[in-house]
Write a protein that holds these residues in place. Structure first.
Motif, mmCIF file in Angstrom:
data_model
loop_
_atom_site.group_PDB
_atom_site.id
_atom_site.type_symbol
_atom_site.label_atom_id
_atom_site.label_comp_id
_atom_site.label_asym_id
_atom_site.label_seq_id
_atom_site.Cartn_x
_atom_site.Cartn_y
_atom_site.Cartn_z
ATOM 1 N N GLN A 1 0.853 -1.179 0.000
ATOM 2 C CA GLN A 1 0.000 0.000 0.000
ATOM 3 C C GLN A 1 0.895 1.237 0.000
ATOM 4 O O GLN A 1 1.708 1.428 0.878
ATOM 5 C CB GLN A 1 -0.902 0.019 1.235
ATOM 6 C CG GLN A 1 -1.809 1.228 1.312
ATOM 7 C CD GLN A 1 -2.909 1.199 0.273
ATOM 8 O OE1 GLN A 1 -3.221 0.136 -0.261
ATOM 9 N NE2 GLN A 1 -3.469 2.331 -0.045
ATOM 10 N N GLN A 3 1.751 5.137 0.374
ATOM 11 C CA GLN A 3 1.275 6.240 1.193
ATOM 12 C C GLN A 3 2.215 7.428 1.043
ATOM 13 O O GLN A 3 3.297 7.437 1.620
ATOM 14 C CB GLN A 3 1.204 5.836 2.665
ATOM 15 C CG GLN A 3 0.749 6.952 3.588
ATOM 16 C CD GLN A 3 -0.644 7.446 3.253
ATOM 17 O OE1 GLN A 3 -1.594 6.667 3.204
ATOM 18 N NE2 GLN A 3 -0.775 8.746 3.015
ATOM 19 N N TYR A 32 5.155 7.876 -11.837
ATOM 20 C CA TYR A 32 3.869 8.561 -11.905
ATOM 21 C C TYR A 32 4.030 10.072 -11.961
ATOM 22 O O TYR A 32 4.945 10.638 -11.359
ATOM 23 C CB TYR A 32 3.021 8.209 -10.694
ATOM 24 C CG TYR A 32 2.757 6.732 -10.576
ATOM 25 C CD1 TYR A 32 3.572 5.941 -9.777
ATOM 26 C CD2 TYR A 32 1.721 6.135 -11.280
ATOM 27 C CE1 TYR A 32 3.350 4.576 -9.678
ATOM 28 C CE2 TYR A 32 1.498 4.777 -11.184
ATOM 29 C CZ TYR A 32 2.310 4.002 -10.391
ATOM 30 O OH TYR A 32 2.087 2.655 -10.299
ATOM 31 N N ALA A 97 -0.420 14.008 -4.130
ATOM 32 C CA ALA A 97 -1.149 12.828 -4.558
ATOM 33 C C ALA A 97 -0.576 12.312 -5.872
ATOM 34 O O ALA A 97 0.054 13.058 -6.626
ATOM 35 C CB ALA A 97 -2.634 13.140 -4.705
ATOM 36 N N ASP A 99 -0.963 10.938 -9.638
ATOM 37 C CA ASP A 99 -1.806 11.030 -10.831
ATOM 38 C C ASP A 99 -1.498 9.817 -11.696
ATOM 39 O O ASP A 99 -0.578 9.850 -12.508
ATOM 40 C CB ASP A 99 -1.501 12.329 -11.574
ATOM 41 C CG ASP A 99 -2.267 12.451 -12.880
ATOM 42 O OD1 ASP A 99 -1.986 13.394 -13.642
ATOM 43 O OD2 ASP A 99 -3.156 11.604 -13.144
ATOM 44 N N SER A 104 -4.496 14.004 -15.236
ATOM 45 C CA SER A 104 -5.534 14.619 -14.399
ATOM 46 C C SER A 104 -5.264 16.094 -14.162
ATOM 47 O O SER A 104 -6.190 16.893 -14.072
ATOM 48 C CB SER A 104 -5.646 13.874 -13.083
ATOM 49 O OG SER A 104 -6.097 12.549 -13.290
ATOM 50 N N SER A 108 -8.929 16.864 -9.242
ATOM 51 C CA SER A 108 -8.585 16.084 -8.058
ATOM 52 C C SER A 108 -9.174 14.679 -8.106
ATOM 53 O O SER A 108 -8.603 13.740 -7.533
ATOM 54 C CB SER A 108 -9.038 16.798 -6.796
ATOM 55 O OG SER A 108 -10.442 16.965 -6.790
ATOM 56 N N SER A 109 -10.298 14.500 -8.808
ATOM 57 C CA SER A 109 -10.943 13.191 -8.873
ATOM 58 C C SER A 109 -10.087 12.157 -9.600
ATOM 59 O O SER A 109 -10.310 10.949 -9.458
ATOM 60 C CB SER A 109 -12.313 13.307 -9.547
ATOM 61 O OG SER A 109 -12.171 13.791 -10.873
ATOM 62 N N TYR A 111 -6.894 11.696 -9.166
ATOM 63 C CA TYR A 111 -5.739 11.326 -8.364
ATOM 64 C C TYR A 111 -6.106 10.210 -7.381
ATOM 65 O O TYR A 111 -7.262 10.063 -6.992
ATOM 66 C CB TYR A 111 -5.247 12.524 -7.556
ATOM 67 C CG TYR A 111 -4.556 13.587 -8.378
ATOM 68 C CD1 TYR A 111 -5.275 14.477 -9.158
ATOM 69 C CD2 TYR A 111 -3.166 13.700 -8.347
ATOM 70 C CE1 TYR A 111 -4.627 15.448 -9.905
ATOM 71 C CE2 TYR A 111 -2.513 14.677 -9.087
ATOM 72 C CZ TYR A 111 -3.261 15.553 -9.864
ATOM 73 O OH TYR A 111 -2.620 16.519 -10.599
ATOM 74 N N ASP A 112 -5.102 9.461 -6.971
ATOM 75 C CA ASP A 112 -5.315 8.500 -5.898
ATOM 76 C C ASP A 112 -4.128 8.572 -4.937
ATOM 77 O O ASP A 112 -3.163 9.273 -5.172
ATOM 78 C CB ASP A 112 -5.522 7.079 -6.424
ATOM 79 C CG ASP A 112 -4.319 6.537 -7.189
ATOM 80 O OD1 ASP A 112 -4.471 5.526 -7.879
ATOM 81 O OD2 ASP A 112 -3.225 7.122 -7.097
ATOM 82 N N HIS A 113 -4.234 7.869 -3.836
ATOM 83 C CA HIS A 113 -3.179 7.805 -2.827
ATOM 84 C C HIS A 113 -2.755 9.205 -2.385
ATOM 85 O O HIS A 113 -1.671 9.678 -2.726
ATOM 86 C CB HIS A 113 -1.980 7.008 -3.349
ATOM 87 C CG HIS A 113 -2.306 5.585 -3.618
ATOM 88 N ND1 HIS A 113 -2.654 5.109 -4.863
ATOM 89 C CD2 HIS A 113 -2.375 4.520 -2.776
ATOM 90 C CE1 HIS A 113 -2.906 3.807 -4.789
ATOM 91 N NE2 HIS A 113 -2.753 3.430 -3.536
ATOM 92 N N TRP A 114 -3.641 9.809 -1.645
ATOM 93 C CA TRP A 114 -3.378 11.127 -1.093
ATOM 94 C C TRP A 114 -2.619 10.995 0.228
ATOM 95 O O TRP A 114 -2.844 10.071 1.000
ATOM 96 C CB TRP A 114 -4.696 11.862 -0.829
ATOM 97 C CG TRP A 114 -5.449 12.202 -2.059
ATOM 98 C CD1 TRP A 114 -6.237 11.375 -2.807
ATOM 99 C CD2 TRP A 114 -5.487 13.471 -2.699
ATOM 100 N NE1 TRP A 114 -6.769 12.054 -3.876
ATOM 101 C CE2 TRP A 114 -6.328 13.344 -3.836
ATOM 102 C CE3 TRP A 114 -4.906 14.710 -2.430
ATOM 103 C CZ2 TRP A 114 -6.595 14.406 -4.697
ATOM 104 C CZ3 TRP A 114 -5.170 15.770 -3.280
ATOM 105 C CH2 TRP A 114 -6.009 15.614 -4.405
#
Length: 124
Positions: A1, A3, A32, A97, A99, A104, A108-109, A111-114
């Protein structure tokens, strides 16, 4: 995971500078594109800056152009946000975060893993 973890926030006077860092374990950030956002209590999350996977292309929000610079050091798995000429309006929690699609930018939608965010406070 994976982070992301932000650091470098703090308290500065108007006109001062802060340098934020974003590092991540569990994934190579160099694979990324990355973005920085900020959010004040009761307000929507706001796009600040975006950088491509290799670092050759960057985008800044109009509100920070000429003052903030996004950069990255993939060898250190770190993305930076250099902030200069700060004003009290820059007081926010700053988030980085991933992308995953690289496209993106300000959405903001996408993006993942903030990260958990780091507080930057600018006094007048």
């Amino acid at each position: 995971q994976v982070q992301p973890v932000e650091s470098g926030g703090g308290f500065v006077q108007a006109g001062g500078s802060l340098r934020l860092s974003c590092v991540a374990s569990g994934r190579t950030l160099g694979s990324y594109a990355m973005g920085w956002f900020r959010q004040a209590p009761g307000k929507e999350r706001e796009f600040v800056a975006h950088i491509s996977r290799g670092g050759s292309t960057t985008y800044n929000a109009d509100s920070v152009k000429g003052r903030f610079t996004i950069s990255r050091d993939n060898a250190k798995n770190t993305v930076y946000l250099q902030m200069k000429s700060l004003t009290p309006e820059d007081t926010d929690v700053y988030y980085c975060a991933i992308d995953p699609r690289g496209s993106s930018v300000s959405r903001s939608s996408g993006y993942d893993h903030w990260g958990q965010g780091t507080q930057g406070t600018v006094s007048s």
